[in-house]
Design a protein around this motif. Structure first.
Motif, PDB file in Angstrom:
ATOM      1  N   GLN A 220       1.186  -2.121  -0.135  1.00  0.00           N
ATOM      2  CA  GLN A 220      -0.026   0.403  -0.127  1.00  0.00           C
ATOM      3  C   GLN A 220       0.784   0.947   0.327  1.00  0.00           C
ATOM      4  N   ASN A 221       2.559   1.299   0.488  1.00  0.00           N
ATOM      5  CA  ASN A 221       3.286   2.443   0.680  1.00  0.00           C
ATOM      6  C   ASN A 221       2.694   3.205  -0.409  1.00  0.00           C
ATOM      7  N   LEU A 222       3.617   1.422  -1.915  1.00  0.00           N
ATOM      8  CA  LEU A 222       3.810   2.159  -3.061  1.00  0.00           C
ATOM      9  C   LEU A 222       2.363   2.592  -4.078  1.00  0.00           C
ATOM     10  N   ARG A 223       1.602   2.418  -3.653  1.00  0.00           N
ATOM     11  CA  ARG A 223       0.181   2.619  -4.447  1.00  0.00           C
ATOM     12  C   ARG A 223      -0.185   4.056  -3.980  1.00  0.00           C
ATOM     13  N   ASP A 224       0.439   4.875  -2.179  1.00  0.00           N
ATOM     14  CA  ASP A 224      -0.318   5.907  -2.101  1.00  0.00           C
ATOM     15  C   ASP A 224       1.233   6.594  -2.802  1.00  0.00           C
ATOM     16  N   ALA A 225       2.738   6.026  -2.777  1.00  0.00           N
ATOM     17  CA  ALA A 225       3.188   7.236  -3.288  1.00  0.00           C
ATOM     18  C   ALA A 225       3.155   7.222  -4.748  1.00  0.00           C
ATOM     19  N   LEU A 226       2.555   6.682  -5.666  1.00  0.00           N
ATOM     20  CA  LEU A 226       2.130   6.755  -6.829  1.00  0.00           C
ATOM     21  C   LEU A 226       1.374   7.651  -6.749  1.00  0.00           C
ATOM     22  N   ALA A 227       0.151   7.729  -5.621  1.00  0.00           N
ATOM     23  CA  ALA A 227      -1.429   8.818  -5.935  1.00  0.00           C
ATOM     24  C   ALA A 227      -0.349  10.016  -6.344  1.00  0.00           C
ATOM     25  N   VAL A 228       0.933  10.617  -5.212  1.00  0.00           N
ATOM     26  CA  VAL A 228       0.711  11.540  -5.164  1.00  0.00           C
ATOM     27  C   VAL A 228       1.825  12.153  -5.892  1.00  0.00           C
ATOM     28  N   MET A 265      -1.399   0.113 -12.491  1.00  0.00           N
ATOM     29  CA  MET A 265      -1.274   1.943 -11.998  1.00  0.00           C
ATOM     30  C   MET A 265      -2.206   2.822 -12.857  1.00  0.00           C
ATOM     31  N   ALA A 266      -3.017   2.116 -13.938  1.00  0.00           N
ATOM     32  CA  ALA A 266      -3.741   3.477 -14.347  1.00  0.00           C
ATOM     33  C   ALA A 266      -4.868   3.342 -13.323  1.00  0.00           C
ATOM     34  N   ALA A 267      -5.476   1.829 -12.687  1.00  0.00           N
ATOM     35  CA  ALA A 267      -6.434   1.628 -12.102  1.00  0.00           C
ATOM     36  C   ALA A 267      -6.557   2.653 -11.042  1.00  0.00           C
ATOM     37  N   GLU A 268      -5.892   2.717 -10.293  1.00  0.00           N
ATOM     38  CA  GLU A 268      -5.250   3.799  -9.024  1.00  0.00           C
ATOM     39  C   GLU A 268      -5.359   4.782  -9.338  1.00  0.00           C
ATOM     40  N   LEU A 269      -4.371   5.398 -10.335  1.00  0.00           N
ATOM     41  CA  LEU A 269      -4.823   6.663 -10.849  1.00  0.00           C
ATOM     42  C   LEU A 269      -6.682   6.777 -11.370  1.00  0.00           C
ATOM     43  N   ASP A 270      -7.374   6.113 -11.617  1.00  0.00           N
ATOM     44  CA  ASP A 270      -8.385   6.259 -12.751  1.00  0.00           C
ATOM     45  C   ASP A 270      -7.888   6.925 -13.669  1.00  0.00           C
ATOM     46  N   MET A 271      -6.674   6.383 -14.706  1.00  0.00           N
ATOM     47  CA  MET A 271      -6.614   6.965 -15.763  1.00  0.00           C
ATOM     48  C   MET A 271      -7.104   5.545 -17.031  1.00  0.00           C
ATOM     49  N   ASP A 272      -7.037   6.727 -18.395  1.00  0.00           N
ATOM     50  CA  ASP A 272      -7.015   5.113 -19.563  1.00  0.00           C
ATOM     51  C   ASP A 272      -5.735   4.994 -19.812  1.00  0.00           C
ATOM     52  N   PRO A 273      -5.771   3.716 -19.528  1.00  0.00           N
ATOM     53  CA  PRO A 273      -4.072   2.618 -19.830  1.00  0.00           C
ATOM     54  C   PRO A 273      -3.250   3.609 -20.876  1.00  0.00           C
ATOM     55  N   ASP A 274      -4.276   3.786 -22.578  1.00  0.00           N
ATOM     56  CA  ASP A 274      -2.885   4.541 -22.704  1.00  0.00           C
ATOM     57  C   ASP A 274      -2.837   5.696 -23.034  1.00  0.00           C
ATOM     58  N   ALA A 275      -3.484   6.584 -22.321  1.00  0.00           N
ATOM     59  CA  ALA A 275      -3.167   7.668 -21.998  1.00  0.00           C
ATOM     60  C   ALA A 275      -1.971   8.185 -20.733  1.00  0.00           C
ATOM     61  N   LEU A 276      -2.023   7.294 -19.559  1.00  0.00           N
ATOM     62  CA  LEU A 276      -0.530   6.647 -18.680  1.00  0.00           C
ATOM     63  C   LEU A 276       0.946   6.126 -19.345  1.00  0.00           C
TER      64      LEU A 276
END
Length: 292
Positions: A220-228, A265-276
């Protein structure tokens, strides 16, 4: 080593499943694996470098940054980059190798080899270097610090990126970079910190590279890091053959599995995978330059 192309290492198999996972659905945008170790053969169907690159290209991964960790693997990495248009190289003495070189009185000589390799046009990073307080005993830490600072100097000298290995050494790595002065393009390979560290790193202009372990239940620490982390400071890697993403954890990893991590990662960021993927590709080229 007279012929770097003949150098390979075999990863210990143990009792784990050593079959390669199936290929994921291709990404719609060309992307890169910014850190892997393709000289390490793994699995029950070990792939050649050409096979690795072709399988990666089949799912949209059109280039890799092959990273060294000692003299021999760095020479192999430089050879691979010089021989293949889809490969760029990073060369270095890994922090866990530095004490052994120092104990043999060969650390200075090894760093001189890295200096020579770094002058090659398709060597685009010093890495992986850094600090590791998990595996190295206290008596080896001086060699780690000496090696890390020497590698920082090499990245600046050759005006190339630096890939950092940081394990249980967050504060010491950040302190060293601040005190000595970080290279212009500094990447935390397989970022292992938390959101607070991610904010500090991003504020200082560093890049954070996320590997398949961001998919692990206990990460979870990595997902939290990605989010910020600002999107223009995010990279993706496999660290192949290690850190295979869920649901294939423990099986051999390879660049063709990058889309699994990107989609997570895209799902965590609520992004389209191709945009990411497009942003990650732009970031990779900004750090390492063109593969052409």
């Amino acid at each position: 080593m007279s012929d770097p192309s003949q150098y390979v290492r075999q990863r210990e198999k143990g009792s784990r499943d050593v079959s390669y996972p199936p290929s994921p659905e291709p990404l719609g945008v060309a992307l890169y694996d910014n850190h892997c170790h393709l000289e390490i053969q793994d699995g029950d169907e070990a792939m050649s470098l050409d096979e690795q690159l072709e399988r990666a290209a089949s799912v949209g991964i059109v280039g890799v940054v092959q990273a060294g960790g000692d003299v021999d693997s760095s020479r192999w990495s430089a050879w691979a980059a010089a021989s293949h248009p889809r490969v760029l190289a990073a060369v270095a003495i890994h922090p866990n190798e530095a004490p052994a070189y120092a104990a043999a009185g060969q650390l200075g000589e090894a760093i001189e080899v890295i200096d020579e390799l770094a002058a090659q046009p398709r060597v685009r990073a010093i890495g992986e270097t850094g600090l590791d307080f998990f595996r190295t005993e206290p008596e080896g830490l001086d060699a780690q610090h000496e090696s890390f600072e020497a590698h920082i100097a090499l990245a600046k000298k050759h005006d190339i990126a630096m890939q950092i290995h940081d394990r249980d050494a967050h504060e010491a790595v950040l302190e060293t970079l601040e005190r000595v002065g970080a290279p212009e393009r500094t990447v935390f390979h397989c970022f292992s910190g938390d959101a607070d560290m991610a904010r500090i790193a991003a504020e200082r202009g560093y890049y954070l590279s996320f590997a398949g372990n961001i998919t692990f239940k206990n990460a979870q620490n990595l997902r939290d890091a990605l989010a910020v982390t600002p999107l223009d400071r995010v990279l993706v890697e496999t660290d192949a053959p290690f850190l295979t993403p869920t649901p294939y954890r423990g099986r051999p990893n390879a660049p063709y599995l990058v889309p699994v991590t990107v989609r997570f990662m895209a799902a965590e960021l609520d992004m389209d995978p191709d945009a990411l993927a497009a942003q990650l590709a732009a970031n990779t080229l900004a750090v390492y330059g063109s593969f052409d």
